[in-house]
Structures are given as structure tokens and as C-alpha cells.
Design a protein around this motif. Sequence first.
Motif, PDB file in Angstrom:
ATOM      1  N   ILE A  24       0.840  -1.199   0.000  1.00 19.92           N
ATOM      2  CA  ILE A  24       0.000   0.000   0.000  1.00 19.92           C
ATOM      3  C   ILE A  24       0.873   1.246   0.000  1.00 19.92           C
ATOM      4  O   ILE A  24       1.890   1.325   0.704  1.00 19.92           O
ATOM      5  N   PHE A  25       0.490   2.193  -0.837  1.00 23.40           N
ATOM      6  CA  PHE A  25       1.166   3.483  -0.924  1.00 23.40           C
ATOM      7  C   PHE A  25       0.332   4.509  -0.167  1.00 23.40           C
ATOM      8  O   PHE A  25      -0.891   4.566  -0.332  1.00 23.40           O
ATOM      9  N   ALA A  50       1.739   8.374  -6.173  1.00 22.54           N
ATOM     10  CA  ALA A  50       1.434   7.119  -5.490  1.00 22.54           C
ATOM     11  C   ALA A  50       0.580   6.210  -6.367  1.00 22.54           C
ATOM     12  O   ALA A  50       0.789   4.988  -6.416  1.00 22.54           O
ATOM     13  N   LEU A  51      -0.385   6.782  -7.069  1.00 25.48           N
ATOM     14  CA  LEU A  51      -1.235   5.982  -7.955  1.00 25.48           C
ATOM     15  C   LEU A  51      -0.415   5.352  -9.070  1.00 25.48           C
ATOM     16  O   LEU A  51      -0.590   4.163  -9.382  1.00 25.48           O
ATOM     17  N   THR A  57       3.100  -1.750  -9.501  1.00 23.99           N
ATOM     18  CA  THR A  57       3.477  -2.803  -8.549  1.00 23.99           C
ATOM     19  C   THR A  57       2.287  -3.605  -8.035  1.00 23.99           C
ATOM     20  O   THR A  57       2.451  -4.393  -7.103  1.00 23.99           O
ATOM     21  N   ASP A  58       1.120  -3.427  -8.623  1.00 23.63           N
ATOM     22  CA  ASP A  58      -0.098  -4.074  -8.126  1.00 23.63           C
ATOM     23  C   ASP A  58      -0.320  -3.720  -6.654  1.00 23.63           C
ATOM     24  O   ASP A  58      -0.565  -4.582  -5.814  1.00 23.63           O
ATOM     25  N   GLY A  59      -0.221  -2.424  -6.351  1.00 24.36           N
ATOM     26  CA  GLY A  59      -0.446  -1.965  -4.987  1.00 24.36           C
ATOM     27  C   GLY A  59      -1.749  -1.213  -4.871  1.00 24.36           C
ATOM     28  O   GLY A  59      -2.434  -0.944  -5.868  1.00 24.36           O
ATOM     29  N   LEU A  60      -2.108  -0.863  -3.657  1.00 21.59           N
ATOM     30  CA  LEU A  60      -3.250  -0.003  -3.393  1.00 21.59           C
ATOM     31  C   LEU A  60      -2.752   1.346  -2.875  1.00 21.59           C
ATOM     32  O   LEU A  60      -1.577   1.497  -2.538  1.00 21.59           O
ATOM     33  N   VAL A  61      -3.665   2.309  -2.798  1.00 22.60           N
ATOM     34  CA  VAL A  61      -3.332   3.658  -2.337  1.00 22.60           C
ATOM     35  C   VAL A  61      -4.305   4.056  -1.236  1.00 22.60           C
ATOM     36  O   VAL A  61      -5.524   3.949  -1.404  1.00 22.60           O
ATOM     37  N   ILE A 109       4.637   8.461   0.587  1.00 22.54           N
ATOM     38  CA  ILE A 109       5.058   9.374  -0.474  1.00 22.54           C
ATOM     39  C   ILE A 109       4.731  10.806  -0.064  1.00 22.54           C
ATOM     40  O   ILE A 109       3.605  11.094   0.366  1.00 22.54           O
ATOM     41  N   THR A 110       5.692  11.717  -0.202  1.00 24.07           N
ATOM     42  CA  THR A 110       5.417  13.133   0.042  1.00 24.07           C
ATOM     43  C   THR A 110       6.009  13.980  -1.071  1.00 24.07           C
ATOM     44  O   THR A 110       7.020  13.618  -1.678  1.00 24.07           O
TER      45      THR A 110
END
Length: 280
Positions: A24-25, A50-51, A57-61, A109-110
Motif C-alpha cells: 500500500i502506498f 502514489a497511484l 506494482t499491483d499496490g493499493l493507495v 510518499i510526500t
Amino acid sequence: MRTRFLSKLTNGEVEAYLDRNDIIFVPVGVTETHGALPLDSETVLAEAIALKMAEQTDGLVLHNLPYFFAGGTNIARGTVQMSVKDGMAYLDKIAKSLLYQGFRRQIYITCHGPAYLTVSGMIRDFFDETKVPALYMDLLKIAESVSFNLLDVFHEISIGAYQVLDRLEDVPLNMPESSSVTYDFEHMMAGMAKNPGNSLGKYAYQSGAVGSYFHEPSDHMVTPLLKTEEERSAHAAVGVKAIDQLVQALDMASIVEALRQTDLYTQNTILPKYGSNLQK
């Protein structure tokens, strides 16, 4: 997937995702004066990056985190200020919830200069307490790591981020805070020179050397005058392309794998060897 944003998914969709992956991001934002752009521009930029990373990477946000330490811009009445300590505590609660939910690989992420004051401390304390490494990626360091000239396209990626999130119409046209109407770079630098604290900033990382405020709101981030929808779209197109180039250059698959390996190294090498010495 139907969407990468966790809060837009159903619980069943999240659980199905967690059966196959654990990434998750978390874009951590700010709400502050930013020239002629909306107050959430640095939040939107973090969310857009982040998106793009999640798609790679097949991640969520986990988004909608716009209220954290702003710094010297809270002289502007549009800026929302959160203390560093309160921001760290809030983010720590979120990180632990995500871990217990099953998101073992968390990437924060910032895109806001002083954000490290909040996120870096939380990342270290979270690790010492849970023994699970999380990763912090600051836009300035991200760009530096792949020799990406951020300053050349910063306005474009700030506008392009709204396009990535299908919010381009939120970027206003013909605003008086635009640099070519009222403010310009020379005006900004002249204002900054009036604050003696700026001469002390070189002795540590930005906003971490000394507490001070901007001379006036216009000193923070001059932005271009956008007169027409076509001009706005042109800036956004350049920005979206630049965001894509930046994320592609990072090789996110390798980064999330390195985070997994760091976790395995901690669990399988460090803790068996030194676990009794480490703070619980």
C-alpha cells in the motif's frame, strides 16, 4: 482492478487483494498556499505519484491525508497547520492499522519540503516498535536518485497531477496569484531575503534548521498564468508525461522487492541474533 484507491473499494475487494499481495502506498499531503494552484496541490501531486507507483506494482493507495505540518506558510489564512508531533502520532496509528489489516509493505510518499519532519520520525519509531520496515519516498530524493531535473517541470507535474486524478478542472484559470500577473520569481526572492532565518537554513535540511515564517504568502511558489483551458491542458500533458517518466525510471518492482527482502532480513537474521537487545 476497478480502482487502486483503498477507500473506493469494497471490503470484499480489499480482502481479495490481500489474499495475493500486501503493498500500500500512502501519500501524505498538506493544505497550504501555493500560488495560483489549489491549496491541496502538493497533496494531489503525492496522490498522483502514489497511484502511478501502485499501478506499476499491483499496490493499493490510501489517500485523503491532506492535513499535516505545513511549515512557514501558515501566515496565509488558507494554510492548515498541523504540528509535527500530532502528525506523527496520527500517521503512526494509520501505519499500525494498515499493518494489522495485512499491508506489510507500506510506502509513504510526500511532495512537500518539510514533510520529512513528520514522516521520517514515524517510519523509524514504527520500525523499532513493530520490527516491520516501512519505506519513505520524498519527491526531492526520488528525483535526485534518478537524476531527474524536477525544477524544470515542477509546475507542469503539479498541474498534470490533477489530470492523473481526473481533476484538471479544479485548476483555476486567470487567477491573480499567477506569476505573470502580480508575482514573479524576483518578487519571491526579494521577499525571502527579508527573513533573516533564511540565512540559517543551509545548516540542516529545509525547515529543520530554524523555525521561521515566509515574509508574505506570495513568497511560496510562484505559478504560471493559465489563461485558457487549452493552456491548462498543454501544461498538464507535459506534466503527466514527466510523472510517467519519473516513475518508470525508479523501477518500482525492484523497490518493493527490496522492501520485502529488508523485512525478511530483519525477521530471519537480525531478530534471531539481536532480538533480546532490541527495544520492545
